[in-house]
Enzyme design. Structure first.
Site, PDB file in Angstrom:
ATOM      1  N   ALA A 186       0.819  -1.207   0.000  1.00  0.00           N
ATOM      2  CA  ALA A 186       0.000   0.000   0.000  1.00  0.00           C
ATOM      3  C   ALA A 186       0.852   1.256   0.000  1.00  0.00           C
ATOM      4  CB  ALA A 186      -0.919  -0.014   1.220  1.00  0.00           C
ATOM      5  N   CYS A 231      -1.878  -2.780  12.556  1.00  0.00           N
ATOM      6  CA  CYS A 231      -3.271  -2.532  12.937  1.00  0.00           C
ATOM      7  C   CYS A 231      -3.566  -3.046  14.340  1.00  0.00           C
ATOM      8  CB  CYS A 231      -4.255  -3.155  11.947  1.00  0.00           C
ATOM      9  SG  CYS A 231      -5.962  -2.640  12.267  1.00  0.00           S
ATOM     10  N   ASP A 265       4.783   0.487   7.497  1.00  0.00           N
ATOM     11  CA  ASP A 265       5.004  -0.274   8.724  1.00  0.00           C
ATOM     12  C   ASP A 265       6.461  -0.397   9.155  1.00  0.00           C
ATOM     13  OD1 ASP A 265       2.281  -0.658   8.700  1.00  0.00           O
ATOM     14  OD2 ASP A 265       2.371  -2.707   7.921  1.00  0.00           O
ATOM     15  N   CYS A 318      -8.295   3.580  12.794  1.00  0.00           N
ATOM     16  CA  CYS A 318      -8.590   2.180  13.076  1.00  0.00           C
ATOM     17  C   CYS A 318     -10.107   2.017  13.197  1.00  0.00           C
ATOM     18  CB  CYS A 318      -7.893   1.733  14.358  1.00  0.00           C
ATOM     19  SG  CYS A 318      -8.074  -0.023  14.694  1.00  0.00           S
TER      20      CYS A 318
END
Length: 564
Positions: free
Chosen positions: A159, A307, A444, A487
């Site tokens: 992503a 996440c 990340d 989130c």
């Protein structure tokens, strides 16, 4: 399967699946060598799964993992020993087949002429020129021999990588950009929570990588082995070298399935599942549907993880299904969290606690999953007391949803780009590396203290794109990232607590409270997640459309725009 013969008795291929074993056996193969370490990809079956299927098909299976681009001479000798001892014909595989081919080439050093090794690799579709140079130069790959050079090189086609490439091209059409990623498939990972709840189909979360990489961007289908920032170079698998002007690092993180004893051996069986793997999210839904009573455990490891709300999402959606099917009272639900709080931003905790109480969930903080005994269906946790003492606690289960420990990828942790914890060391405001000014990181793998979510990568991509172009003299001023993350906590089917926040847990709602109050469960927020966010991801974020995430620029840039 794309099986290619290297020599009589030995062939190589990209990743094989447990379902391929019958076909592999029918093709005549008697032995299998896995050269891919577990945990490299979210769609990768663990070796234990492959081994079990191979044994059932009458195939001997061996595990000789090698880090991409870091195949050692010793591993080459071990590979040669396997070739000499295993029943033939043998099939060796890794992610693309390149590591297996490299191991074979090293195993032939001294017994085959270099030209013969190169020709054998070429016939199979693998370029061994750099490997042969390595053999000839005592395992050293000369950096003077570069395969390619680009103005901007992006490591990772997930992503973050595709989004930042699209944002760069939106600002500077025609810019020379290359993305390095060995994967054939790109996944919409936020959708796996809903796959595990029976709302999405797994296939709808996957698209081919080639269909998503922006037009005009070069795709180098390989894995990065090492960074040479002092020479503005990367070393790829097969000892190939790529040079860059500006480097953007966003390879994601690594799921450490071997960080919990026994987990790899039982994952996907015995009621042990995880929505963090593409092929296992459907198994989560299968378990949820079939459970009519007993004990269901949900785990969360120590931070940072991808996440942070995902472990709870799986739990709430499972509990909601059991409630709708009138079996909730027969199921004992336990949440085992290595941390000390339910959610890191306190404003959202009251709404979550309402659901914890409604579902009768037992909260267990300071509990780190340390082992899983699948056949006996027992989970072992290391419990940390208030005084810092630790003791082991065993809990039986009928179903357990496991979130594994997570780290930066190996080639990041062992690189000069990493901080002491192994993450890419960047300035949290500009996302520029603290030691190498022509290197950036997002997503990340960076050490910024924001939540590791797709929403964070979506906000970071325009910042990095602008700042890279600033460094190239094509944009004025610097862009700033404020730590935005989101989130969508799926607390029941049809309702979501939409958590949005900046660095330090400061709330950052995208919508007025009369439309969506993020601190309370909302049906509109569910519609946003289910119907709007997937097309926003595919057609917005990955296309360089920066709706609601245009970066904040420095005063100098604003002044320049006003003058113009």
């Amino acid at each position: 399967m794309q099986i290619q013969s290297l020599a009589p008795g030995i062939s190589v291929s990209p990743q094989v699946l447990p379902a391929d074993m019958d076909a592999i056996r029918q093709a005549g193969f008697r032995s299998l060598i896995c050269n891919r370490p577990d945990g490299e990809g979210n769609d990768q079956p663990l070796f234990t799964e492959i081994e079990q299927a191979a044994v059932a098909a009458g195939i001997e299976a061996h595990y000789l993992p090698a880090e991409s681009g870091k195949v050692s001479d010793e591993q080459g000798r071990q590979f040669a020993a396997l070739l000499a001892s295993l029943p033939t014909p043998i099939l060796a595989f890794c992610r693309t087949g390149m590591r297996s081919t490299t191991l074979w080439a090293l195993a032939q050093a001294g017994s085959m002429a270099p030209a013969e090794i190169i020709d054998a690799g070429a016939r199979a579709g693998y370029d061994l020129n750099a490997v042969v140079r390595r053999i000839a130069n005592g395992t050293r790959a000369p950096l003077e021999v570069a395969e390619a050079e680009h103005a901007v090189v992006i490591v990772g086609g997930g992503a973050a990588g595709i989004a930042v490439a699209a944002s760069l091209l939106a600002r500077s059409p025609g810019l020379d950009i290359a993305i390095i990623d060995p994967a054939d498939v790109h996944y919409y990972q936020p959708g796996w929570t809903l796959v595990g709840a029976g709302t999405f189909q797994a296939r709808d979360t996957a698209r081919t990588m080639g269909s998503l990489i922006p037009r005009g961007v070069h795709w180098i289908k390989a894995a990065v082995a090492a960074f040479e920032p002092e020479r503005n170079a990367l070393v790829l698998e097969g000892c190939r070298v790529v040079r860059y002007g500006q480097l953007i690092v966003c390879p994601g993180l690594k799921l450490d399935w071997h960080g919990v004893d026994g987990l790899a051996e039982t994952l996907g069986h015995n009621g042990v599942t995880s929505n963090y793997l593409y092929q296992l999210a459907p198994y989560t839904w299968e378990l949820v549907q079939s459970l009519r009573g007993g004990k269901a455990l949900f785990t969360q490891p120590a931070m940072p993880i991808k996440c942070a709300g995902a472990p709870q999402k799986a739990m709430y959606l499972s509990a909601d299904h059991w409630r709708r099917n009138k079996v909730l009272e027969k199921i004992d639900i336990g949440f085992y969290n290595a941390g000390a709080v339910l959610f890191g931003v306190p404003d959202y905790v009251p709404a979550l606690m309402d659901y914890v109480k409604a579902y009768g969930i037992g909260l267990n903080f300071g509990h780190t999953l340390s082992a899983v005994d699948g056949p006996r269906r027992i989970a072992t946790f290391a419990r940390t007391g208030a005084d810092g003492s630790r003791q082991l606690v065993q809990e039986p289960f009928d179903m357990i949803h496991v979130v594994p420990p997570q780290t930066a990828p190996d080639f990041i942790r062992k690189s000069p780009l990493a901080d002491a914890a192994g993450w890419v060391d960047v300035d949290p405001d500009t996302l520029r590396h603290k030691s190498w000014p022509n290197i950036y990181a997002l997503g990340d793998a960076g050490n910024t203290p924001n939540a590791k979510t797709a929403a964070a990568a979506r906000a970071q991509a325009p910042v990095v794109a602008h700042n890279v172009l600033h460094d190239l003299g094509r944009k004025a001023g610097e862009a700033h990232y404020k730590g935005y993350g989101s989130c969508p906590l799926t607390v029941e089917r049809g309702k979501i607590v939409l958590a949005e926040f900046l660095y330090g847990g400061k709330l950052a709602p995208s919508f007025p409270s009369w439309l969506i109050d993020g601190t309370r469960p909302s049906r509109l927020a569910w519609l946003l997640k289910e119907r709007i966010l997937p097309p926003l991801y595919w057609q917005g974020m990955l296309k360089g459309r920066e709706w609601m995430v245009r970066p904040e620029l420095s005063d100098a840039a604003v002044a320049t725009k006003q003058t113009v």
